[in-house]
Design a protein around this motif. Sequence first.
Motif, PDB file in Angstrom:
ATOM      1  N   ASN A  16       0.830  -1.207   0.000  1.00  0.00           N
ATOM      2  CA  ASN A  16       0.000   0.000   0.000  1.00  0.00           C
ATOM      3  C   ASN A  16       0.865   1.258   0.000  1.00  0.00           C
ATOM      4  N   HIS A  17       1.928   1.220   0.785  1.00  0.00           N
ATOM      5  CA  HIS A  17       2.844   2.369   0.833  1.00  0.00           C
ATOM      6  C   HIS A  17       3.455   2.625  -0.550  1.00  0.00           C
ATOM      7  N   MET A  18       3.976   1.558  -1.155  1.00  0.00           N
ATOM      8  CA  MET A  18       4.681   1.720  -2.438  1.00  0.00           C
ATOM      9  C   MET A  18       3.739   2.172  -3.554  1.00  0.00           C
ATOM     10  N   THR A  19       2.485   1.720  -3.469  1.00  0.00           N
ATOM     11  CA  THR A  19       1.510   2.145  -4.478  1.00  0.00           C
ATOM     12  C   THR A  19       1.110   3.595  -4.238  1.00  0.00           C
ATOM     13  N   GLU A  20       0.901   3.918  -2.960  1.00  0.00           N
ATOM     14  CA  GLU A  20       0.467   5.286  -2.635  1.00  0.00           C
ATOM     15  C   GLU A  20       1.511   6.321  -3.062  1.00  0.00           C
ATOM     16  N   VAL A  21       2.786   5.995  -2.926  1.00  0.00           N
ATOM     17  CA  VAL A  21       3.821   6.963  -3.312  1.00  0.00           C
ATOM     18  C   VAL A  21       4.190   6.835  -4.800  1.00  0.00           C
ATOM     19  N   GLY A  22       3.523   5.918  -5.502  1.00  0.00           N
ATOM     20  CA  GLY A  22       3.695   5.818  -6.959  1.00  0.00           C
ATOM     21  C   GLY A  22       4.952   5.077  -7.395  1.00  0.00           C
ATOM     22  N   GLN A  23       5.640   4.451  -6.438  1.00  0.00           N
ATOM     23  CA  GLN A  23       6.925   3.830  -6.804  1.00  0.00           C
ATOM     24  C   GLN A  23       6.738   2.437  -7.405  1.00  0.00           C
ATOM     25  N   SER A  24       5.733   1.687  -6.923  1.00  0.00           N
ATOM     26  CA  SER A  24       5.483   0.344  -7.485  1.00  0.00           C
ATOM     27  C   SER A  24       5.240   0.436  -8.982  1.00  0.00           C
ATOM     28  N   GLN A  25       4.407   1.396  -9.349  1.00  0.00           N
ATOM     29  CA  GLN A  25       4.016   1.513 -10.752  1.00  0.00           C
ATOM     30  C   GLN A  25       5.235   1.826 -11.628  1.00  0.00           C
ATOM     31  N   ILE A  26       6.101   2.707 -11.143  1.00  0.00           N
ATOM     32  CA  ILE A  26       7.287   3.069 -11.944  1.00  0.00           C
ATOM     33  C   ILE A  26       8.217   1.861 -12.077  1.00  0.00           C
ATOM     34  N   LEU A  27       8.431   1.150 -10.959  1.00  0.00           N
ATOM     35  CA  LEU A  27       9.332  -0.016 -11.011  1.00  0.00           C
ATOM     36  C   LEU A  27       8.778  -1.090 -11.939  1.00  0.00           C
ATOM     37  N   SER A  28       7.486  -1.306 -11.887  1.00  0.00           N
ATOM     38  CA  SER A  28       6.873  -2.314 -12.745  1.00  0.00           C
ATOM     39  C   SER A  28       7.032  -1.940 -14.224  1.00  0.00           C
ATOM     40  N   ARG A  29       6.815  -0.663 -14.515  1.00  0.00           N
ATOM     41  CA  ARG A  29       6.961  -0.213 -15.920  1.00  0.00           C
ATOM     42  C   ARG A  29       8.404  -0.364 -16.396  1.00  0.00           C
ATOM     43  N   LEU A  30       9.348  -0.043 -15.508  1.00  0.00           N
ATOM     44  CA  LEU A  30      10.760  -0.166 -15.899  1.00  0.00           C
ATOM     45  C   LEU A  30      11.116  -1.619 -16.188  1.00  0.00           C
ATOM     46  N   PHE A  31      10.632  -2.518 -15.330  1.00  0.00           N
ATOM     47  CA  PHE A  31      10.914  -3.947 -15.519  1.00  0.00           C
ATOM     48  C   PHE A  31      10.291  -4.424 -16.835  1.00  0.00           C
ATOM     49  N   ALA A  32       9.056  -3.998 -17.087  1.00  0.00           N
ATOM     50  CA  ALA A  32       8.384  -4.392 -18.337  1.00  0.00           C
ATOM     51  C   ALA A  32       9.200  -3.905 -19.539  1.00  0.00           C
ATOM     52  N   GLY A  33       9.714  -2.690 -19.458  1.00  0.00           N
ATOM     53  CA  GLY A  33      10.525  -2.140 -20.553  1.00  0.00           C
ATOM     54  C   GLY A  33      11.772  -2.982 -20.793  1.00  0.00           C
ATOM     55  N   CYS A  34      12.381  -3.468 -19.719  1.00  0.00           N
ATOM     56  CA  CYS A  34      13.584  -4.313 -19.865  1.00  0.00           C
ATOM     57  C   CYS A  34      13.245  -5.628 -20.558  1.00  0.00           C
ATOM     58  N   LEU A  35      12.082  -6.210 -20.223  1.00  0.00           N
ATOM     59  CA  LEU A  35      11.686  -7.476 -20.862  1.00  0.00           C
ATOM     60  C   LEU A  35      11.527  -7.270 -22.362  1.00  0.00           C
ATOM     61  N   THR A  36      10.935  -6.136 -22.730  1.00  0.00           N
ATOM     62  CA  THR A  36      10.729  -5.853 -24.152  1.00  0.00           C
ATOM     63  C   THR A  36      12.061  -5.579 -24.838  1.00  0.00           C
ATOM     64  N   ASP A  37      12.902  -4.783 -24.194  1.00  0.00           N
ATOM     65  CA  ASP A  37      14.160  -4.367 -24.838  1.00  0.00           C
ATOM     66  C   ASP A  37      15.148  -5.525 -24.978  1.00  0.00           C
ATOM     67  N   TYR A  38      15.255  -6.363 -23.939  1.00  0.00           N
ATOM     68  CA  TYR A  38      16.354  -7.350 -23.925  1.00  0.00           C
ATOM     69  C   TYR A  38      15.894  -8.774 -24.222  1.00  0.00           C
ATOM     70  N   LYS A  39      14.597  -9.029 -24.167  1.00  0.00           N
ATOM     71  CA  LYS A  39      14.065 -10.374 -24.450  1.00  0.00           C
ATOM     72  C   LYS A  39      14.925 -11.471 -23.805  1.00  0.00           C
ATOM     73  N   PRO A  40      15.050 -11.404 -22.481  1.00  0.00           N
ATOM     74  CA  PRO A  40      15.943 -12.365 -21.802  1.00  0.00           C
ATOM     75  C   PRO A  40      15.337 -13.773 -21.744  1.00  0.00           C
ATOM     76  N   ALA A  41      16.224 -14.776 -21.751  1.00  0.00           N
ATOM     77  CA  ALA A  41      15.761 -16.158 -21.527  1.00  0.00           C
ATOM     78  C   ALA A  41      15.825 -16.482 -20.041  1.00  0.00           C
ATOM     79  N   SER A  42      16.614 -15.713 -19.292  1.00  0.00           N
ATOM     80  CA  SER A  42      16.655 -15.913 -17.837  1.00  0.00           C
ATOM     81  C   SER A  42      16.678 -14.546 -17.156  1.00  0.00           C
ATOM     82  N   VAL A  43      15.942 -14.481 -16.060  1.00  0.00           N
ATOM     83  CA  VAL A  43      15.756 -13.212 -15.347  1.00  0.00           C
ATOM     84  C   VAL A  43      15.968 -13.452 -13.859  1.00  0.00           C
ATOM     85  N   ALA A  44      16.620 -12.499 -13.177  1.00  0.00           N
ATOM     86  CA  ALA A  44      16.651 -12.504 -11.708  1.00  0.00           C
ATOM     87  C   ALA A  44      16.096 -11.172 -11.227  1.00  0.00           C
TER      88      ALA A  44
END
Length: 209
Positions: A16-44
């Motif tokens: 709830n804290h991370m969503t309220e301060v808008g940080q969850s959404q930014i981190l999720s979008r950044l991660f999604a962008g990495c999946l699109t850009d790098y098309k990894p076969a393995s992720v940590a």
Amino acid sequence: MQTNPWLNIPFSDYENHMTEVGQSQILSRLFAGCLTDYKPASVALLGCATGNGLENITDQQIPSIHAVDINPVFLDQLNQRFAGAIPGLSTHCIDLQNEELPFSGIDLIFCGLLLEYVEPETVVPKLAEVLASNGVIVFVIQQSLSSSFVTKTRFTSLEKLSGFGREVNTEDLSVILSKSNLVVDKSIDIQVNESKLFKVLTCRNVENK
Ligand SMILES: C[S@@+](CC[C@H](N)C(=O)[O-])C[C@H]1O[C@@H](n2cnc3c(N)ncnc32)[C@H](O)[C@@H]1O
């Protein structure tokens, strides 16, 4: 030994804290962008908490996804939400400060707001060690322009982290990256609000720059 304060944060307060301060959404979008850009076969996904960002994977075929956190309750939630939808998912309850990673050869390591809570000089070399030779590590670190380290919300349990976490010194981090044979390929700043920004550093092995 002092208990890591992350073990005493209720998962719902954290989310709830991370969503309220808008940080969850930014981190999720950044991660999604990495999946699109790098098309990894393995992720940590390190410091994965309850799996923010994994919602971007459910319809993709990524054979191997490792989610790592120190808090077993966070990982239980993550498994309840995502284990059925992501066949290649494995979770690891690990203290990255004091333990080794049980995998290697990773194409994409995403490390969002973790370095603030560990010693970068200890943890960054461990991450470099498990990166595939042509892999990418993305660090998201926060920089406060004026407000307190943990933005105040009504979820007061998060205040336990204020005396424990600290901002990452970017000059020190540059030295640690270079000692770990990592080079910054791309650096962008994202304004979170008027008093906080995220610095996103995309790093590769020196020889693959
Ligand atoms: C600010 S949160 C990370 C945000 C998360 N990436 C997200 O998108 O919501 C920091 C996370 O790192 C985890 N953590 C803190 N210290 C750790 C350690 N020594 N080893 C592993 N995980 C740790 C915490 O439990 C927490 O889930």
